[in-house]
Enzyme design. Sequence first.
Site, PDB file in Angstrom:
ATOM      1  N   LYS A 284       0.745  -1.214  -0.062  1.00  0.00           N
ATOM      2  CA  LYS A 284       0.086   0.065   0.104  1.00  0.00           C
ATOM      3  C   LYS A 284       0.863   1.376  -0.025  1.00  0.00           C
ATOM      4  O   LYS A 284       2.165   1.186   0.252  1.00  0.00           O
ATOM      5  CB  LYS A 284      -0.826   0.087   1.006  1.00  0.00           C
TER       6      LYS A 284
ATOM      7  N   TYR B 249     -12.494  -1.579  -3.734  1.00  0.00           N
ATOM      8  CA  TYR B 249     -12.968  -2.044  -2.453  1.00  0.00           C
ATOM      9  C   TYR B 249     -14.614  -1.642  -2.357  1.00  0.00           C
ATOM     10  O   TYR B 249     -14.815  -1.356  -0.963  1.00  0.00           O
ATOM     11  CB  TYR B 249     -12.105  -0.732  -1.365  1.00  0.00           C
TER      12      TYR B 249
ATOM     13  N   ASN C 148      -2.154   0.215   6.797  1.00  0.00           N
ATOM     14  CA  ASN C 148      -1.684  -0.981   7.240  1.00  0.00           C
ATOM     15  C   ASN C 148      -0.690  -1.915   6.135  1.00  0.00           C
ATOM     16  O   ASN C 148      -0.678  -3.089   6.257  1.00  0.00           O
ATOM     17  CB  ASN C 148      -2.538  -1.929   7.811  1.00  0.00           C
TER      18      ASN C 148
ATOM     19  N   HIS D 202      -2.173  -5.289   1.533  1.00  0.00           N
ATOM     20  CA  HIS D 202      -3.358  -6.072   1.227  1.00  0.00           C
ATOM     21  C   HIS D 202      -3.360  -7.759   1.149  1.00  0.00           C
ATOM     22  O   HIS D 202      -2.178  -7.893   0.415  1.00  0.00           O
ATOM     23  CB  HIS D 202      -4.222  -5.399  -0.023  1.00  0.00           C
TER      24      HIS D 202
ATOM     25  N   GLU E 268      -9.593 -10.457  -7.751  1.00  0.00           N
ATOM     26  CA  GLU E 268      -8.575  -9.183  -7.409  1.00  0.00           C
ATOM     27  C   GLU E 268      -7.321  -9.409  -8.189  1.00  0.00           C
ATOM     28  O   GLU E 268      -6.633  -8.422  -8.946  1.00  0.00           O
ATOM     29  CB  GLU E 268      -8.116  -9.359  -5.994  1.00  0.00           C
TER      30      GLU E 268
HETATM   31  P1  ADP Z   1      -8.148  -6.578   5.810  1.00  0.00           P
HETATM   32  O1  ADP Z   1      -7.418  -5.711   4.816  1.00  0.00           O
HETATM   33  O2  ADP Z   1      -7.299  -7.095   6.761  1.00  0.00           O
HETATM   34  O3  ADP Z   1      -8.792  -7.599   4.731  1.00  0.00           O
HETATM   35  P2  ADP Z   1     -10.590  -5.202   5.643  1.00  0.00           P
HETATM   36  O4  ADP Z   1     -11.196  -5.950   4.506  1.00  0.00           O
HETATM   37  O5  ADP Z   1     -11.644  -5.237   6.840  1.00  0.00           O
HETATM   38  O6  ADP Z   1      -9.281  -5.552   6.408  1.00  0.00           O
HETATM   39  O7  ADP Z   1     -10.486  -3.768   5.251  1.00  0.00           O
HETATM   40  C1  ADP Z   1      -9.929  -3.410   4.240  1.00  0.00           C
HETATM   41  C2  ADP Z   1      -9.244  -2.225   4.550  1.00  0.00           C
HETATM   42  O8  ADP Z   1      -9.713  -1.403   4.899  1.00  0.00           O
HETATM   43  C3  ADP Z   1      -8.055  -2.481   5.675  1.00  0.00           C
HETATM   44  O9  ADP Z   1      -6.855  -3.353   5.165  1.00  0.00           O
HETATM   45  C4  ADP Z   1      -7.826  -0.922   6.047  1.00  0.00           C
HETATM   46  O10 ADP Z   1      -6.737  -0.483   5.095  1.00  0.00           O
HETATM   47  C5  ADP Z   1      -9.070  -0.360   5.826  1.00  0.00           C
HETATM   48  N1  ADP Z   1      -9.665  -0.578   7.286  1.00  0.00           N
HETATM   49  C6  ADP Z   1     -10.367  -1.422   7.600  1.00  0.00           C
HETATM   50  N2  ADP Z   1     -10.934  -1.075   8.790  1.00  0.00           N
HETATM   51  C7  ADP Z   1     -10.721   0.396   9.077  1.00  0.00           C
HETATM   52  C8  ADP Z   1     -11.069   1.360  10.129  1.00  0.00           C
HETATM   53  N3  ADP Z   1     -11.690   1.066  10.941  1.00  0.00           N
HETATM   54  N4  ADP Z   1     -10.372   2.589   9.647  1.00  0.00           N
HETATM   55  C9  ADP Z   1     -10.019   2.902   8.740  1.00  0.00           C
HETATM   56  N5  ADP Z   1      -9.535   1.926   7.807  1.00  0.00           N
HETATM   57  C10 ADP Z   1      -9.772   0.653   7.910  1.00  0.00           C
HETATM   58 MG    MG Z   2     -10.188  -7.695   3.465  1.00  0.00          MG
END
Ligand code: ADP
Ligand code: MG
Length: 138
Positions: free
Chosen positions: A10, A50, A113, A116, A127
């Site tokens: 990212k 997304y 974070n 992905h 994807e």
């Molecule tokens: P993951 O990437 O672990 O699969 P999710 O699919 O739940 O997590 O969410 C997609 C992405 O959205 C996350 O990787 C993160 O970048 C963002 N995200 C998720 N939850 C939050 C939150 N509470 N606040 C801000 N960004 C978030």
């Molecule tokens: Mg996810």
Amino acid sequence: MSRHTFTMIKPDAMKNGHAGAIIDRFIKEGFKIVALKMTNLSTDKAGEFYAIHKERSFYGELVEFMSSGPIIAAILEKENAVTAFRDLIGATNPAQAAEGTIRKSFATSVGENAVHGSDSDENAKIESDFFFSVLERF
Ligand code: ADP
Ligand code: MG
């Protein structure tokens, strides 16, 4: 179980200079790189990728962040790739990510974070097809 998963490094990890170290972790963990490219998502493309999170409170922030700078997209191959890769990256929130995971090492917040990782074989295929043609896979 499929042997493939999809990942992105990212914009936060790209800006912070962690791309090389993160790719090294993929390889050291036994993932073969099947496809790789650097690109910059438009807000439209990030929104489409997304779309599953459209109703979530963080959707706007997520789309803005994911289009804020270049990313590296990749398809990775390993036995049980989706599960093995989710284990390697760790929890969405780096504060909850286990020691030794990529997000523990490189993520800065729940939104920014670092990486992905696909959450299912079905989404890994969707994807991967979003980013890569057949000619770009090895
Ligand atoms: P993951 O990437 O672990 O699969 P999710 O699919 O739940 O997590 O969410 C997609 C992405 O959205 C996350 O990787 C993160 O970048 C963002 N995200 C998720 N939850 C939050 C939150 N509470 N606040 C801000 N960004 C978030
Ligand atoms: Mg996810």
